[in-house]
Design a protein around this motif. Structure first.
Motif, PDB file in Angstrom:
ATOM      1  N   ILE A 160       0.837  -1.202   0.000  1.00 20.07           N
ATOM      2  CA  ILE A 160       0.000   0.000   0.000  1.00 20.07           C
ATOM      3  C   ILE A 160       0.872   1.252   0.000  1.00 20.07           C
ATOM      4  N   PHE A 161       0.682   2.085  -1.038  1.00 23.60           N
ATOM      5  CA  PHE A 161       1.412   3.347  -1.141  1.00 23.60           C
ATOM      6  C   PHE A 161       0.512   4.561  -0.950  1.00 23.60           C
ATOM      7  N   TYR A 162      -0.798   4.363  -1.089  1.00 25.13           N
ATOM      8  CA  TYR A 162      -1.715   5.489  -0.883  1.00 25.13           C
ATOM      9  C   TYR A 162      -3.064   4.999  -0.379  1.00 25.13           C
ATOM     10  N   LYS A 163      -3.813   5.937   0.184  1.00 24.69           N
ATOM     11  CA  LYS A 163      -5.132   5.615   0.717  1.00 24.69           C
ATOM     12  C   LYS A 163      -6.201   6.388  -0.050  1.00 24.69           C
ATOM     13  N   THR A 164      -7.303   5.705  -0.294  1.00 25.02           N
ATOM     14  CA  THR A 164      -8.468   6.330  -0.900  1.00 25.02           C
ATOM     15  C   THR A 164      -9.489   6.552   0.204  1.00 25.02           C
ATOM     16  N   VAL A 165      -9.892   7.822   0.391  1.00 19.00           N
ATOM     17  CA  VAL A 165     -10.797   8.164   1.486  1.00 19.00           C
ATOM     18  C   VAL A 165     -11.927   9.051   0.961  1.00 19.00           C
ATOM     19  N   PRO A 166     -13.050   9.142   1.692  1.00 15.92           N
ATOM     20  CA  PRO A 166     -14.125  10.034   1.262  1.00 15.92           C
ATOM     21  C   PRO A 166     -13.651  11.487   1.237  1.00 15.92           C
ATOM     22  N   ASN A 167     -14.079  12.227   0.231  1.00 18.52           N
ATOM     23  CA  ASN A 167     -13.676  13.626   0.086  1.00 18.52           C
ATOM     24  C   ASN A 167     -14.273  14.470   1.222  1.00 18.52           C
ATOM     25  N   PRO A 168     -13.419  15.015   2.094  1.00 16.24           N
ATOM     26  CA  PRO A 168     -13.946  15.795   3.227  1.00 16.24           C
ATOM     27  C   PRO A 168     -14.548  17.127   2.802  1.00 16.24           C
ATOM     28  N   ASN A 169     -14.272  17.546   1.566  1.00 11.98           N
ATOM     29  CA  ASN A 169     -14.757  18.849   1.087  1.00 11.98           C
ATOM     30  C   ASN A 169     -15.938  18.727   0.125  1.00 11.98           C
ATOM     31  N   PHE A 170     -16.580  17.552   0.103  1.00  9.58           N
ATOM     32  CA  PHE A 170     -17.728  17.357  -0.780  1.00  9.58           C
ATOM     33  C   PHE A 170     -18.834  18.347  -0.421  1.00  9.58           C
ATOM     34  N   ASP A 171     -19.389  18.996  -1.454  1.00 11.39           N
ATOM     35  CA  ASP A 171     -20.420  20.017  -1.245  1.00 11.39           C
ATOM     36  C   ASP A 171     -21.804  19.355  -1.176  1.00 11.39           C
ATOM     37  N   HIS A 172     -22.170  18.893   0.020  1.00 13.82           N
ATOM     38  CA  HIS A 172     -23.453  18.206   0.208  1.00 13.82           C
ATOM     39  C   HIS A 172     -24.632  19.058  -0.231  1.00 13.82           C
ATOM     40  N   LYS A 173     -24.617  20.319   0.209  1.00 14.64           N
ATOM     41  CA  LYS A 173     -25.766  21.202  -0.016  1.00 14.64           C
ATOM     42  C   LYS A 173     -26.022  21.403  -1.501  1.00 14.64           C
ATOM     43  N   ALA A 174     -24.951  21.676  -2.262  1.00 16.05           N
ATOM     44  CA  ALA A 174     -25.108  21.932  -3.695  1.00 16.05           C
ATOM     45  C   ALA A 174     -25.563  20.679  -4.435  1.00 16.05           C
ATOM     46  N   PHE A 175     -24.977  19.539  -4.072  1.00 14.99           N
ATOM     47  CA  PHE A 175     -25.340  18.287  -4.741  1.00 14.99           C
ATOM     48  C   PHE A 175     -26.800  17.935  -4.462  1.00 14.99           C
ATOM     49  N   ARG A 176     -27.201  18.030  -3.216  1.00 13.62           N
ATOM     50  CA  ARG A 176     -28.570  17.694  -2.832  1.00 13.62           C
ATOM     51  C   ARG A 176     -29.565  18.611  -3.544  1.00 13.62           C
ATOM     52  N   SER A 177     -29.218  19.893  -3.648  1.00 11.59           N
ATOM     53  CA  SER A 177     -30.099  20.860  -4.314  1.00 11.59           C
ATOM     54  C   SER A 177     -30.292  20.516  -5.784  1.00 11.59           C
ATOM     55  N   LEU A 178     -29.210  20.189  -6.462  1.00 15.71           N
ATOM     56  CA  LEU A 178     -29.299  19.823  -7.881  1.00 15.71           C
ATOM     57  C   LEU A 178     -30.142  18.567  -8.069  1.00 15.71           C
ATOM     58  N   LEU A 179     -29.939  17.604  -7.181  1.00 14.90           N
ATOM     59  CA  LEU A 179     -30.670  16.338  -7.283  1.00 14.90           C
ATOM     60  C   LEU A 179     -32.165  16.545  -7.035  1.00 14.90           C
ATOM     61  N   LEU A 180     -32.489  17.304  -5.990  1.00 14.89           N
ATOM     62  CA  LEU A 180     -33.889  17.545  -5.655  1.00 14.89           C
ATOM     63  C   LEU A 180     -34.611  18.342  -6.744  1.00 14.89           C
ATOM     64  N   ASN A 181     -33.874  19.230  -7.389  1.00 16.83           N
ATOM     65  CA  ASN A 181     -34.472  20.084  -8.419  1.00 16.83           C
ATOM     66  C   ASN A 181     -34.366  19.483  -9.824  1.00 16.83           C
ATOM     67  N   LYS A 182     -34.007  18.202  -9.871  1.00 16.08           N
ATOM     68  CA  LYS A 182     -33.930  17.455 -11.126  1.00 16.08           C
ATOM     69  C   LYS A 182     -33.039  18.152 -12.155  1.00 16.08           C
ATOM     70  N   GLN A 183     -31.888  18.618 -11.666  1.00 14.23           N
ATOM     71  CA  GLN A 183     -30.952  19.341 -12.529  1.00 14.23           C
ATOM     72  C   GLN A 183     -29.717  18.510 -12.888  1.00 14.23           C
ATOM     73  N   ILE A 184     -29.739  17.221 -12.525  1.00 12.12           N
ATOM     74  CA  ILE A 184     -28.652  16.322 -12.902  1.00 12.12           C
ATOM     75  C   ILE A 184     -29.212  15.244 -13.823  1.00 12.12           C
ATOM     76  N   ASP A 185     -28.660  15.132 -15.006  1.00 11.99           N
ATOM     77  CA  ASP A 185     -29.128  14.109 -15.942  1.00 11.99           C
ATOM     78  C   ASP A 185     -28.393  12.782 -15.738  1.00 11.99           C
ATOM     79  N   VAL A 186     -27.062  12.861 -15.550  1.00 13.98           N
ATOM     80  CA  VAL A 186     -26.249  11.650 -15.412  1.00 13.98           C
ATOM     81  C   VAL A 186     -25.197  11.868 -14.328  1.00 13.98           C
TER      82      VAL A 186
END
Length: 263
Positions: A160-186
């Motif tokens: 093991i030379f590197y670790k893959t971890v969840p992005n601590p800077n993920f923008d939850h609010k923006a992603f959730r808003s786009l998803l709820l408002n049906k603004q993401i196609d893929v």
């Protein structure tokens, strides 16, 4: 402009998303980055890395399965002012190969099928029998490649030379808003961990949103698709060729109604 008015989320890290972004925008689509993954050096395993680097000349093959594997392995060599000895190099994936080429490292084997099975099949049994192989990997590396090589008689070490971890800077609010408002196609996923970390970041509410959303999910290959299916979600798009270009072509084919891209 075959992706005009389509908003496509890329869950890769920015440095890995450039080509996909360009291809989407070239077709008139809107590429939105929501990296779910962060990669960091596995500093807690420095001792193990140094031990294997000290005997690099004993290996016949060095196998890289990702751009990050190249990046963190070479960084450790540079930190120790160590030159890469004459050793055969195998690269899984065109981007992995490009990363090696940019560093001036010759590649001896690139499988046509960018997968563990594809690499194993690219070797002959006689080539693998007794061959000593080193695979620099992450903390989430699957054992399929190592196991397959060993079954063909190879002596394999995975470090093991590197670790893959969840992005601590993920923008939850923006992603959730786009998803709820049906603004993401893929939403595109290039690894099981990219999807699994999204679920981990969003928690149960986010998974429910994905399950009830009209957003289409695209997986780079069958392994990633299986991870998505395990959470009860349907994968709509899987490219025939596991590259950024293949992904964009598959998305276009999906919206043009070509059944072989609909999963």
């Amino acid at each position: 402009m075959k992706l005009k008015n389509k908003t496509i989320v890329i869950t890769r890290q920015p440095e890995q998303a450039r080509t996909l972004t360009q291809l989407i925008e070239k077709e008139g689509g809107k590429a939105v980055l929501f990296p779910t993954i962060a990669t960091v050096a596995a500093d807690e395993n420095i001792a193990g890395q140094e031990r294997v680097i000290a005997r690099l000349e004993q290996f016949d093959w060095l196998i890289f399965t990702s751009e990050n594997a190249v990046k963190f392995f070479l960084k450790r060599l540079q930190d120790g002012a160590i030159q890469l000895p004459a050793i055969k190099i195998a690269a899984v994936g065109s981007r992995t190969a490009e990363t090696l080429e940019k560093e001036g490292i010759p590649i001896h084997l690139i499988p046509d099928d960018f997968s563990a099975k594809g690499l194993i099949d690219a070797f002959t049994t006689s080539e693998l029998r007794g061959t000593k192989i080193l695979i620099p990997s992450s903390n989430l590396a699957r054992e399929e490649l190592q196991t397959g090589l060993k079954l063909h008689g190879a002596q394999v070490e995975t470090v093991i030379f590197y670790k893959t971890v969840p992005n601590p800077n993920f923008d939850h609010k923006a992603f959730r808003s786009l998803l709820l408002n049906k603004q993401i196609d893929v939403i595109t996923f290039f690894s099981p961990s990219a999807f699994n970390f999204l679920v981990e970041i969003l928690c149960l509410e986010g998974l429910n949103l994905l399950q009830t959303s009209e957003t289409r999910l695209a997986a780079i290959g069958q392994t990633t698709a299986r991870a998505i299916n395990m959470q009860g979600l349907k994968v709509h798009i899987i490219p025939k060729i596991s590259t950024s270009k293949g992904m964009v072509e598959a998305i276009i084919n999906y919206y043009e109604g070509k059944e072989d891209e609909r999963k």
